[in-house]
Design a protein around this motif. Structure first.
Motif, PDB file in Angstrom:
ATOM      1  N   GLY A   1      94.650 126.632 -11.196  1.00 36.25           N
ATOM      2  CA  GLY A   1      93.380 126.871 -10.513  1.00 36.25           C
ATOM      3  C   GLY A   1      92.169 126.309 -11.224  1.00 36.25           C
ATOM      4  O   GLY A   1      91.044 126.535 -10.790  1.00 36.25           O
ATOM      5  N   ALA A   2      92.379 125.569 -12.301  1.00 34.58           N
ATOM      6  CA  ALA A   2      91.248 125.068 -13.093  1.00 34.58           C
ATOM      7  C   ALA A   2      90.699 123.743 -12.585  1.00 34.58           C
ATOM      8  O   ALA A   2      89.636 123.308 -13.043  1.00 34.58           O
ATOM      9  CB  ALA A   2      91.675 124.907 -14.554  1.00 34.58           C
ATOM     10  N   PHE A   3      91.409 123.099 -11.653  1.00 35.86           N
ATOM     11  CA  PHE A   3      91.044 121.745 -11.266  1.00 35.86           C
ATOM     12  C   PHE A   3      91.042 121.563  -9.748  1.00 35.86           C
ATOM     13  O   PHE A   3      91.741 122.261  -9.023  1.00 35.86           O
ATOM     14  CB  PHE A   3      92.060 120.733 -11.832  1.00 35.86           C
ATOM     15  CG  PHE A   3      92.353 120.885 -13.284  1.00 35.86           C
ATOM     16  CD1 PHE A   3      91.572 120.258 -14.240  1.00 35.86           C
ATOM     17  CD2 PHE A   3      93.440 121.645 -13.711  1.00 35.86           C
ATOM     18  CE1 PHE A   3      91.850 120.396 -15.587  1.00 35.86           C
ATOM     19  CE2 PHE A   3      93.726 121.792 -15.059  1.00 35.86           C
ATOM     20  CZ  PHE A   3      92.931 121.162 -16.006  1.00 35.86           C
ATOM     21  N   ALA A   4      90.279 120.575  -9.313  1.00 29.04           N
ATOM     22  CA  ALA A   4      90.483 120.007  -7.984  1.00 29.04           C
ATOM     23  C   ALA A   4      91.581 118.951  -8.119  1.00 29.04           C
ATOM     24  O   ALA A   4      91.731 118.354  -9.191  1.00 29.04           O
ATOM     25  CB  ALA A   4      89.198 119.369  -7.465  1.00 29.04           C
ATOM     26  N   TYR A   5      92.334 118.720  -7.066  1.00 28.55           N
ATOM     27  CA  TYR A   5      93.400 117.726  -7.110  1.00 28.55           C
ATOM     28  C   TYR A   5      93.716 117.285  -5.688  1.00 28.55           C
ATOM     29  O   TYR A   5      93.417 117.975  -4.715  1.00 28.55           O
ATOM     30  CB  TYR A   5      94.659 118.278  -7.792  1.00 28.55           C
ATOM     31  CG  TYR A   5      95.211 119.526  -7.137  1.00 28.55           C
ATOM     32  CD1 TYR A   5      96.165 119.451  -6.135  1.00 28.55           C
ATOM     33  CD2 TYR A   5      94.766 120.792  -7.523  1.00 28.55           C
ATOM     34  CE1 TYR A   5      96.661 120.600  -5.525  1.00 28.55           C
ATOM     35  CE2 TYR A   5      95.249 121.943  -6.915  1.00 28.55           C
ATOM     36  CZ  TYR A   5      96.194 121.837  -5.924  1.00 28.55           C
ATOM     37  OH  TYR A   5      96.670 122.971  -5.320  1.00 28.55           O
ATOM     38  N   PHE A   6      94.314 116.122  -5.573  1.00 21.88           N
ATOM     39  CA  PHE A   6      94.680 115.593  -4.260  1.00 21.88           C
ATOM     40  C   PHE A   6      95.984 116.229  -3.779  1.00 21.88           C
ATOM     41  O   PHE A   6      96.967 116.292  -4.521  1.00 21.88           O
ATOM     42  CB  PHE A   6      94.850 114.076  -4.309  1.00 21.88           C
ATOM     43  CG  PHE A   6      93.564 113.326  -4.437  1.00 21.88           C
ATOM     44  CD1 PHE A   6      92.676 113.257  -3.378  1.00 21.88           C
ATOM     45  CD2 PHE A   6      93.238 112.687  -5.630  1.00 21.88           C
ATOM     46  CE1 PHE A   6      91.478 112.566  -3.489  1.00 21.88           C
ATOM     47  CE2 PHE A   6      92.042 111.996  -5.753  1.00 21.88           C
ATOM     48  CZ  PHE A   6      91.163 111.935  -4.677  1.00 21.88           C
TER      49      PHE A   6
ATOM     50  N   SER B   1      83.946 118.459  -4.018  1.00 16.88           N
ATOM     51  CA  SER B   1      83.029 119.220  -3.182  1.00 16.88           C
ATOM     52  C   SER B   1      83.775 120.268  -2.358  1.00 16.88           C
ATOM     53  O   SER B   1      83.351 121.428  -2.275  1.00 16.88           O
ATOM     54  CB  SER B   1      82.265 118.266  -2.256  1.00 16.88           C
ATOM     55  OG  SER B   1      81.447 118.984  -1.360  1.00 16.88           O
ATOM     56  N   GLU B   2      84.896 119.867  -1.766  1.00 22.03           N
ATOM     57  CA  GLU B   2      85.644 120.792  -0.915  1.00 22.03           C
ATOM     58  C   GLU B   2      86.245 121.937  -1.711  1.00 22.03           C
ATOM     59  O   GLU B   2      86.333 123.065  -1.228  1.00 22.03           O
ATOM     60  CB  GLU B   2      86.750 120.035  -0.180  1.00 22.03           C
ATOM     61  CG  GLU B   2      86.239 119.075   0.890  1.00 22.03           C
ATOM     62  CD  GLU B   2      87.358 118.317   1.568  1.00 22.03           C
ATOM     63  OE1 GLU B   2      88.529 118.423   1.100  1.00 22.03           O
ATOM     64  OE2 GLU B   2      87.093 117.618   2.561  1.00 22.03           O
ATOM     65  N   ARG B   3      86.666 121.674  -2.951  1.00 20.03           N
ATOM     66  CA  ARG B   3      87.322 122.705  -3.757  1.00 20.03           C
ATOM     67  C   ARG B   3      86.328 123.520  -4.586  1.00 20.03           C
ATOM     68  O   ARG B   3      86.691 124.538  -5.166  1.00 20.03           O
ATOM     69  CB  ARG B   3      88.354 122.098  -4.710  1.00 20.03           C
ATOM     70  CG  ARG B   3      89.381 121.181  -4.082  1.00 20.03           C
ATOM     71  CD  ARG B   3      90.341 121.896  -3.147  1.00 20.03           C
ATOM     72  NE  ARG B   3      91.490 121.054  -2.867  1.00 20.03           N
ATOM     73  CZ  ARG B   3      91.546 120.130  -1.902  1.00 20.03           C
ATOM     74  NH1 ARG B   3      90.502 119.928  -1.124  1.00 20.03           N
ATOM     75  NH2 ARG B   3      92.637 119.416  -1.715  1.00 20.03           N
ATOM     76  N   GLY B   4      85.091 123.039  -4.713  1.00 19.23           N
ATOM     77  CA  GLY B   4      84.117 123.746  -5.526  1.00 19.23           C
ATOM     78  C   GLY B   4      84.455 123.724  -7.005  1.00 19.23           C
ATOM     79  O   GLY B   4      84.230 124.695  -7.725  1.00 19.23           O
TER      80      GLY B   4
END
Length: 300
Positions: A42-47, A122-125
């Motif tokens: 949960g620490a990162f945004a990812y594809f 942006s989408e994941r905050g």
């Protein structure tokens, strides 16, 4: 064993505006397993797979929602991604190379890459994006030069196991195809492999030749990777082994989070470490000898 920084000191730092974290490794070296484990913290945004098909659909002028719905339908029908037992869903962490022409980051594709990264941040905050793309194993110098605040998590696996896994995965894609890969990677075309290409793999000795080609390519790429690591700032990367991740995920993930200046990760679900190719004839007689220098360097 040489000092290859399997461990790295913890670094507490203020995260800049764009400080991507790249997972670096050869195809079938454990990049997907590590990517999934780090993404789950949960620490990162990812594809995700859904991100890829949506972004590619928008670029092609197709409805994003329809593309994601098609992906969900395919994932629901498949027991796994076929090249291994890993289950796939639209939320499956995927590699950014499937968004780029030629699958690799270059001066010409940096703009597309940054745009896609900004979208998911942006989408994941989130303020930090986690990335993986084995196609870029030879682009470490370019990545470090283009993204000076980037950090790199380099994963190693016994090279004989890597070659055996690459051989098996490609054989599956060529002979059986993969509707999942055809959706997430517009250039995949596993369903369009000519019949002649499939028949060739049934010729006696063809798979041995195939594996030898893979082994030569892997040796060149691993040698280039080791050289590139020698040119990097030692504070910008950490090295881990797939075998250690499989044995003690909490310890390996904890070292990576400490290296990135993050708090200890929350417990994650275990992953399937795959078949043990290490006990086969291929390792003992061929790959181990051909890839001995790299294998010894990383304790294999």
């Amino acid at each position: 064993m040489l000092d290859v920084r399997i461990d790295a000191a913890a670094t507490a730092e203020v995260v800049p505006a764009f400080a991507p974290v790249f997972i670096v490794g050869a195809h079938r070296s454990g990049t997907s397993a590590l990517y999934g484990e780090l993404a789950a913290t949960g620490a990162f945004a990812y594809f995700t797979a859904a991100d890829l098909v949506a972004i590619n659909a928008r670029r092609e002028g197709r409805p994003e929602a329809a593309a994601v719905a098609e992906l969900a339908d395919v994932c629901a029908k498949l027991p796994s991604r076929l090249i291994d037992p890993t289950p796939v869903t639209p939320d499956f962490p995927e590699e950014y190379g499937f968004l780029l022409p030629g699958r690799r980051l270059s001066a010409e594709t940096v703009g597309l890459f940054r745009e896609a990264c900004e979208r998911i941040l942006s989408e994941r905050g989130r303020v930090r994006v986690l990335l993986k793309n084995p196609w870029d194993i030879s682009e470490l110098d370019f990545l470090a030069r283009t993204f000076p605040e980037a950090r790199f998590v380099v994963i190693h696996r016994h090279p004989a196991d890597v070659v055996a896994s690459q051989r098996n995965a490609l054989r599956t894609l060529i002979l059986d195809g993969s509707p999942y890969h055809d959706l997430v990677d517009p250039r995949s075309g596993t369903s369009r492999v000519p019949l002649a290409g499939r028949l060739i793999l049934h010729i006696p000795g063809a798979m041995a030749i195939f594996a030898t080609v893979l082994m030569v390519r892997l040796r060149l790429r691993l040698a280039a990777l080791v050289e590139a690591l020698g040119r990097l700032d030692p504070r910008s990367f950490i090295e881990v082994r797939f075998e250690d991740l499989a044995a003690d995920q909490a310890a390996v993930l904890g070292r990576i989070h400490a290296f990135l200046g993050l708090p200890p990760p929350r417990p994650a679900a275990s992953f399937h470490s795959g078949r043990n190719h290490g006990q086969n004839h291929f390792r003992s007689r061929l790959a181990r000898a051909f890839l001995r220098s790299y294998a010894r360097r990383y304790g294999y």
